[in-house]
Design an enzyme around this catalytic site. Structure first.
Site, PDB file in Angstrom:
ATOM      1  N   HIS A 167      28.291 -33.756 -23.727  1.00 16.90           N
ATOM      2  CA  HIS A 167      27.097 -32.680 -23.414  1.00 16.90           C
ATOM      3  C   HIS A 167      26.904 -32.693 -21.899  1.00 16.90           C
ATOM      4  O   HIS A 167      27.306 -33.678 -21.119  1.00 16.90           O
ATOM      5  CB  HIS A 167      25.868 -33.278 -24.033  1.00 16.90           C
ATOM      6  CG  HIS A 167      25.940 -33.241 -25.401  1.00 16.90           C
ATOM      7  ND1 HIS A 167      26.495 -32.351 -26.209  1.00 16.90           N
ATOM      8  CD2 HIS A 167      25.558 -34.601 -26.085  1.00 16.90           C
ATOM      9  CE1 HIS A 167      26.285 -32.956 -27.691  1.00 16.90           C
ATOM     10  NE2 HIS A 167      26.028 -34.266 -27.607  1.00 16.90           N
ATOM     11  N   TYR A 179      29.174 -29.014 -26.278  1.00 21.31           N
ATOM     12  CA  TYR A 179      28.251 -28.235 -26.746  1.00 21.31           C
ATOM     13  C   TYR A 179      26.998 -28.676 -26.417  1.00 21.31           C
ATOM     14  O   TYR A 179      26.828 -29.908 -25.924  1.00 21.31           O
ATOM     15  CB  TYR A 179      28.346 -27.911 -28.467  1.00 21.31           C
ATOM     16  CG  TYR A 179      28.577 -29.202 -29.191  1.00 21.31           C
ATOM     17  CD1 TYR A 179      27.558 -29.915 -29.522  1.00 21.31           C
ATOM     18  CD2 TYR A 179      29.984 -30.046 -29.222  1.00 21.31           C
ATOM     19  CE1 TYR A 179      27.682 -31.233 -30.207  1.00 21.31           C
ATOM     20  CE2 TYR A 179      29.995 -30.889 -30.090  1.00 21.31           C
ATOM     21  CZ  TYR A 179      28.830 -31.602 -30.570  1.00 21.31           C
ATOM     22  OH  TYR A 179      29.085 -32.745 -31.115  1.00 21.31           O
TER      23      TYR A 179
END
Ligand code: C5P
Length: 318
Positions: free
Chosen positions: A294, A246
């Protein structure tokens, strides 16, 4: 005589109808044509001006912040649930958020865009490349200054500036205290994050289960804003094309700035020479941290592309 009067009446009504039709059409024409002639903001360039690469990703209609009358879809909730293993259901989420909005402003405090306004923003990530960069005065010159997590200014003023208008964070990345004039922007990853915020603002964690992080956190509750899970999902889908687990807080902050600013300067993004997300205020202890869950490289290349497209000005530091 009666027939003449009738004729006159009909003529008068017809003329009135004509005038009304012309007026309505003219108003329609002017209100349609004005925005095309007029720039949407008072800056030299406005972010909202479109081009194909940008418009493929940018969706103005996605609300960056939650408001009290939010209506999060089941679909978005299910995506959000997966981020940090939320176990609760949508009705618990809604009830918790409703309770929070009894305490914090029900409508987010966002300065709307206007043709006579130029909202300049500095988005300041936490990269080690800010050390000795001497960006302080330049950063402080912006109207809105967005920092995140533990990004500190004390002791680093010359490099990172002194002012913070918005600080984005979540319980595990929070700081002990936020200035009374700074907006706390909660990036929620689970329902207990809302409970954490309510308790931080009131009972100071007396009702929080033992296992939850109990960091002290003081903030002005009248300036609290909540990032919209639908916005977080939009950033992951449209901007990152679902890469990585995410978006990072920094990348969320960057896309947020594209939605609430007219002119954006970007500071403090970029891994060190070993590919780690090191911080400007500390030596990195764990040299294997890389960019966590990430997609650091993708995020960085999008910032570079935004800079090349003149949508943001990217200051790469040292
Ligand atoms: O480390 P932290 O998450 O607090 O940093 C805030 C944000 O700054 C990150 O989410 C990331 O987007 C950005 N960052 C970066 N390069 C670094 C450190 C942080 O791009 N070296």
């Amino acid at each position: 005589m009666r027939a003449v009067k009738m004729k006159l009446k009909v003529r008068a009504i017809m003329s009135l109808l004509c005038v009304t039709t012309i007026c309505v059409s003219w108003r329609g024409y002017t209100s349609y044509s004005l925005p095309q002639d007029e720039s949407p903001c008072a800056c030299e360039r406005c972010i909202s001006e479109d081009d194909p690469w940008f418009m493929q990703r940018f969706n103005k209609s996605v609300e960056p912040f939650l408001s009290a009358d939010h209506n999060l879809s089941e679909d978005t909730f299910n995506w959000w649930k997966g981020l940090q293993g939320e176990k609760g259901n949508l009705s618990t989420f809604r009830a918790t958020v409703d309770r929070l909005f009894l305490m914090v402003p029900p409508i987010p405090d966002v300065l709307e865009s206007r043709p006579d306004r130029c909202r300049t923003c500095a988005v300041v990530g936490n990269s080690g490349n800010l050390r000795r960069a001497r960006y302080g005065p330049l950063i402080d010159f912006h109207d809105i200054i967005i920092r995140m997590n533990e990004g500190q200014t004390k002791g680093f003023e010359a490099d990172v500036g002194t002012r913070t208008t918005h600080r984005i964070m979540y319980p595990e990345s929070s700081v002990e205290s936020i200035e009374n004039t700074t907006h706390l922007v909660l990036a929620p990853f689970k329902t207990i994050d809302f409970v954490w915020l309510m308790e931080a603002l009131t009972t100071r964690f007396k009702e929080m289960p033992e296992w939850i992080v109990r960091r002290e956190m003081k903030a002005n509750k009248y300036l609290v804003m909540i990032l919209n899970p639908a916005f977080m999902r939009y950033v992951h889908y449209m901007w990152l094309e679902k890469k990585g687990y995410y978006p990072s807080t920094g990348f969320l902050a960057l896309v947020l700035s594209l939605h609430i600013c007219d002119e954006v300067s970007v500071f403090g993004y970029g891994a060190d020479s070993d590919g780690n997300w090191s911080h400007y205020w500390q030596q990195l202890a764990n040299k294997k941290i890389k960019t966590g869950s990430h997609p650091g490289k993708t995020e960085y290349s999008i910032i570079q592309e935004l800079d090349e497209q003149h949508k943001v000005k990217f200051y790469k530091g040292f």
